[in-house]
Design an enzyme around this catalytic site. Structure first.
Site, PDB file in Angstrom:
ATOM      1  N   SER A 165       0.813  -1.208   0.000  1.00 17.59           N
ATOM      2  CA  SER A 165       0.000   0.000   0.000  1.00 17.59           C
ATOM      3  C   SER A 165       0.853   1.268   0.000  1.00 17.59           C
ATOM      4  CB  SER A 165      -0.934  -0.064   1.218  1.00 17.59           C
ATOM      5  OG  SER A 165      -1.862   0.968   1.176  1.00 17.59           O
TER       6      SER A 165
ATOM      7  N   ASP B 190      -9.893  -5.277  -3.984  1.00 16.80           N
ATOM      8  CA  ASP B 190      -9.173  -4.246  -3.241  1.00 16.80           C
ATOM      9  C   ASP B 190      -9.827  -2.879  -3.485  1.00 16.80           C
ATOM     10  OD1 ASP B 190      -7.307  -2.449  -2.208  1.00 16.80           O
ATOM     11  OD2 ASP B 190      -5.598  -3.694  -2.800  1.00 16.80           O
TER      12      ASP B 190
ATOM     13  N   HIS C  30      -7.802  -5.184   0.375  1.00 21.66           N
ATOM     14  CA  HIS C  30      -6.584  -4.456   0.705  1.00 21.66           C
ATOM     15  C   HIS C  30      -5.739  -5.061   1.834  1.00 21.66           C
ATOM     16  CE1 HIS C  30      -4.178  -0.959  -0.065  1.00 21.66           C
ATOM     17  NE2 HIS C  30      -4.130  -0.673   1.211  1.00 21.66           N
TER      18      HIS C  30
END
Ligand SMILES: *[C@@H]1O[C@H](CO)[C@@H](O)[C@H](O)[C@H]1NC(C)=O
Ligand SMILES: *[C@@H]1O[C@H](CO)[C@@H](O)[C@H](O)[C@H]1NC(C)=O
Ligand SMILES: CC(=O)N[C@H]1CO[C@H](CO)[C@@H](O)[C@@H]1O
Length: 396
Positions: free
Chosen positions: A167, A336, A365
């Site tokens: 991320s 996601d 995610h």
């Protein structure tokens, strides 16, 4: 419905109050003694000071629980995401968590922690309460924190480094890898939930937060540290929940997408460590990415941009300057809500480096770091990818 919402908000408030009373009271000397040593892993704490005075914590797990004889252990560096810290890589059981699995597979594991997080150690002169302490966005994480941590690892190992980012850890990588001094230290990278563009983000919570201009609200109220455990944050969550687009009955799903393989019974344990603080300015920068669909340095506004960049707009990060021989594994998820498929596709049209793709249809995610099935789905292929690169002997 209204009652239900109120109930959820109350639950959140009670949860946060509980955390404030008990969660925060729990103090650890560091990540090693909090998680690694209790599981029986060797772990060393290091600190490194950035150019601009932040003292970062870095941990090293030099080998697994059983010290198998391996001539030279390649260093692998793990970079966590937003509101997370180095604990992210060790929060499930040792046979489920990437950090442990890499150590047991014979890697020399190094763990990054960016400024402001719990495992970092403040600043040489600024107190945490100072506005200036929180005056940074991911630009500084890529320009200051990452190079400092990588230099420490290089100095101590004299070896090129494998990079794993999740991320925000991938945003940092995309930004930092455009810097020749950084990329020459890297052997290869695995980017989990890769983000360089955010305009197609589907997260209802993030969308609502952007629409409500929560970054500006926080700034206007003089809130520079973004601490999700604060009353301010609870108020902001409440505000988002009142806007009709968000299902706050399942807050985590509204934020990250429906994680396939999340172990709900471990949430209390995760909350012992997470969420970590970040800065309002960092959120503002991420919101700029969502609003404008660009991957640039922080936008200071017309006047500020002239002052900082001698240009009316902020400079773009030049993804094309990442060397085309550089091997990258990108793992992305079909569900996601942060790294949307359209944004991943757009990013792939902008990079020239050697990309291998791993598509995990049912991953959202947080599955990339917390799925209880990630070993088979993702971590074993990731290790095979790194091992294949060491045979190929990538050199910039
Ligand atoms: C790495 O080594 C160089 C050269 O000895 C030194 O100048 C630098 O301060 C070291 N950096 C870190 C972070 O240890
Ligand atoms: C989920 O977490 C609980 C609590 O730590 C644990 O007892 C259980 O074995 C975990 N389940 C899986 C599939 O890892
Ligand atoms: C499918 C979709 O929504 N695509 C959008 C993603 O973001 C870009 C850049 O802002 C838009 O041009 C696309 O329409």
């Amino acid at each position: 419905m209204k009652k239900f919402r109120l109930f959820c908000v109350c639950l959140l408030v009670v949860g946060f109050c509980f955390l404030r009373t008990f969660g925060l009271a729990r103090s650890y000397d560091g990540l090693c003694s909090a998680i690694l040593h209790p599981w029986g892993y060797p772990c060393l704490e290091y600190t490194v000071t950035t150019d601009d005075g932040f003292i970062l914590g870095v941990q090293r797990i030099p080998h697994g629980r059983v010290e198998n004889v391996i001539e030279s252990r390649r260093p692998v560096f793990l970079q966590h995401g937003l509101f997370q810290g180095g604990d992210t890589w060790f929060e499930n059981f040792p046979d489920q968590s990437l950090g442990f699995i890499l150590a047991d597979a014979g890697f020399d594991v190094w763990v990054g922690n960016v400024r402001g997080t719990r495992w970092s150690h403040g600043h040489v002169s600024l107190p945490r309460g100072a506005k200036e302490f929180w005056d940074w966005s991911f630009d500084e994480l890529a320009e200051k924190d990452l190079p400092a941590m990588l230099e420490l690892i290089y100095n101590l190992t004299q070896s090129q480094i494998y990079y794993v980012g999740h991320s925000q850890g991938t945003i940092m990588a995309f930004a930092a890898f455009t810097n020749a001094k950084v990329i020459k230290r890297m052997a290869a990278a695995a980017l989990l939930s890769p983000i360089a563009f955010l305009s197609n983000i589907t997260s209802p919570f993030a969308r609502a937060a952007v629409n409500l201009h929560l970054d500006q609200v926080a700034k206007g109220m003089g809130v520079h540290q973004l601490n999700l455990r604060s009353e301010f944050a609870v108020e902001m969550v409440d505000r988002v929940c009142k806007s009709k687009q968000v299902n706050c009955g399942d807050l985590l799903t509204s934020i990250t997408g429906p994680n396939c393989c999340f172990n709900n019974s471990r949430i209390p344990y995760y909350l012992d460590f997470e969420p970590h603080p970040s800065s309002t300015k960092n959120l503002e920068h991420l919101f700029q990415m969502i609003r404008k669909g660009t991957f640039t340095k922080f936008d200071w506004g017309w006047f500020g941009n002239w002052r900082h960049y001698a240009s009316s707009t902020p400079p773009e990060y030049d993804l094309l300057s990442i060397p085309k021989e550089f091997p990258v594994l990108m793992a992305y998820g079909g569900l996601d809500a942060m790294a949307d498929l359209n944004d991943v596709a757009l990013m792939l049209t902008k990079v020239l480096c050697k990309v291998e793709l791993l598509y995990l249809e049912n991953y959202a995610h947080l599955d990339f770091v917390l799925s209880v099935k990630a070993k088979g789905d993702l971590y074993d292929p990731l290790i095979a990818f790194f091992k294949a690169q060491s045979k190929l002997g990538f050199q910039v």
